[in-house]
Scaffold this motif. Sequence first.
Motif, PDB file in Angstrom:
ATOM      1  N   ILE B   5       0.929  -1.280   0.022  1.00 52.65           N
ATOM      2  CA  ILE B   5       0.082  -0.018   0.055  1.00 52.65           C
ATOM      3  C   ILE B   5       0.966   1.208  -0.222  1.00 52.65           C
ATOM      4  O   ILE B   5       1.749   1.340   0.822  1.00 52.65           O
ATOM      5  N   GLN B   6       0.647   2.028  -0.885  1.00 55.08           N
ATOM      6  CA  GLN B   6       1.409   3.325  -0.915  1.00 55.08           C
ATOM      7  C   GLN B   6       0.274   4.696  -0.602  1.00 55.08           C
ATOM      8  O   GLN B   6      -0.729   4.749  -1.271  1.00 55.08           O
ATOM      9  N   ASN B   7       0.964   5.360   0.250  1.00 50.73           N
ATOM     10  CA  ASN B   7      -0.081   6.760   0.671  1.00 50.73           C
ATOM     11  C   ASN B   7       0.827   7.920   0.546  1.00 50.73           C
ATOM     12  O   ASN B   7       2.073   7.864   1.011  1.00 50.73           O
ATOM     13  N   PRO B   8       0.441   9.013  -0.023  1.00 52.65           N
ATOM     14  CA  PRO B   8      -0.938   9.174  -0.810  1.00 52.65           C
ATOM     15  C   PRO B   8      -0.533   8.625  -2.288  1.00 52.65           C
ATOM     16  O   PRO B   8       0.508   8.347  -2.648  1.00 52.65           O
ATOM     17  N   ARG B   9      -1.588   8.424  -3.048  1.00 55.83           N
ATOM     18  CA  ARG B   9      -1.353   8.039  -4.384  1.00 55.83           C
ATOM     19  C   ARG B   9      -0.958   9.431  -5.223  1.00 55.83           C
ATOM     20  O   ARG B   9      -0.245   9.175  -6.207  1.00 55.83           O
ATOM     21  N   TYR B  10      -1.371  10.362  -4.897  1.00 49.07           N
ATOM     22  CA  TYR B  10      -1.080  11.648  -5.539  1.00 49.07           C
ATOM     23  C   TYR B  10      -0.482  12.689  -4.335  1.00 49.07           C
ATOM     24  O   TYR B  10      -1.214  12.930  -3.272  1.00 49.07           O
ATOM     25  N   GLN B  11       0.732  13.321  -4.654  1.00 44.98           N
ATOM     26  CA  GLN B  11       1.287  14.309  -3.601  1.00 44.98           C
ATOM     27  C   GLN B  11       1.841  15.377  -4.258  1.00 44.98           C
ATOM     28  O   GLN B  11       2.652  15.220  -5.431  1.00 44.98           O
ATOM     29  N   VAL B  12       1.310  16.592  -4.138  1.00 45.85           N
ATOM     30  CA  VAL B  12       1.897  17.793  -4.719  1.00 45.85           C
ATOM     31  C   VAL B  12       2.666  18.562  -3.607  1.00 45.85           C
ATOM     32  O   VAL B  12       2.352  18.660  -2.404  1.00 45.85           O
ATOM     33  N   THR B  13       3.905  18.807  -3.703  1.00 42.31           N
ATOM     34  CA  THR B  13       4.665  19.748  -2.799  1.00 42.31           C
ATOM     35  C   THR B  13       5.332  20.685  -3.500  1.00 42.31           C
ATOM     36  O   THR B  13       5.517  20.939  -4.607  1.00 42.31           O
ATOM     37  N   GLN B  14       5.776  21.806  -2.826  1.00 43.37           N
ATOM     38  CA  GLN B  14       6.400  22.887  -3.409  1.00 43.37           C
ATOM     39  C   GLN B  14       8.036  22.762  -3.506  1.00 43.37           C
ATOM     40  O   GLN B  14       8.388  21.879  -2.840  1.00 43.37           O
ATOM     41  N   PHE B  15       8.389  23.566  -4.521  1.00 39.81           N
ATOM     42  CA  PHE B  15       9.952  23.534  -4.647  1.00 39.81           C
ATOM     43  C   PHE B  15      10.595  23.686  -3.306  1.00 39.81           C
ATOM     44  O   PHE B  15      10.489  24.510  -2.630  1.00 39.81           O
ATOM     45  N   GLY B  16      11.773  22.912  -2.749  1.00 41.38           N
ATOM     46  CA  GLY B  16      12.340  22.973  -1.570  1.00 41.38           C
ATOM     47  C   GLY B  16      11.557  22.495  -0.505  1.00 41.38           C
ATOM     48  O   GLY B  16      12.287  22.414   0.536  1.00 41.38           O
ATOM     49  N   LYS B  17      10.418  22.201  -0.420  1.00 45.76           N
ATOM     50  CA  LYS B  17       9.554  21.969   0.873  1.00 45.76           C
ATOM     51  C   LYS B  17       9.598  20.351   1.095  1.00 45.76           C
ATOM     52  O   LYS B  17       9.235  19.404   0.097  1.00 45.76           O
TER      53      LYS B  17
END
Lengths: 111, 115
Positions: B5-17
């Motif tokens: 199982i992998q969480n989350p399926r979709y991840q958005v992050t900011q540059f450098g965060k």
Amino acid sequence: DQQVKQNSPSLSVQEGRISILNCDYTNSMFDYFLWYKKYPAEGPTFLISISSIKDKNEDGRFTVFLNKSAKHLSLHIVPSQPGDSAVYFCAAFSRDDKIIFGKGTRLHILP
Amino acid sequence: DAMVIQNPRYQVTQFGKPVTLSCSQTLNHNVMYWYQQKSSQAPKLLFHYYDKDFNNEADTPDNFQSRRPNTSFCFLDIRSPGLGDAAMYLCATSRDRGDYSYEQYFGPGTRLTVT
């Protein structure tokens, strides 16, 4: 430098005919090979494998052939079915614990 | 069903965060792997754990770290994500390696977007 090459990005085969997917490798340290199948939005799933001490392994409709002198393996699917449409990855393991995947071949089974 | 199982399926992050991706397995497998797969490329192995023994691939950037607190869980930490780190991250497990049981079981992946 690609050590595992799948030179055909895509392949279309008529339903019921044979699908042949090819994979070439350059590293003679590889001694175990696997094929994985991947549907969209899913992780790859194991299909079939072969050890370098063999030249053929068969599992139902799927057969993998290994030609060590040519550093070439192929996956044969016969007969091809619509559910076989997917991306197929070739992967190789070496004695020094390297695991290398090919870029994949997208197989389309035509009705 | 036993699975990865992998969480989350979709991840958005900011540059450098910093961002952490997680993987869990119910297969009780000894070996866990993290792969990075960019569009139309081969999955590329970043690290693997054989039990608690951590194995880093030579060309894995220092920006990537991993933790395996127990048999079931493994985490991928990206300390300062760059735009080039946007990819699908695949977690996989295998029963063992010594007996040529190289068959790997993959999770569905986490698609990371860096903005």
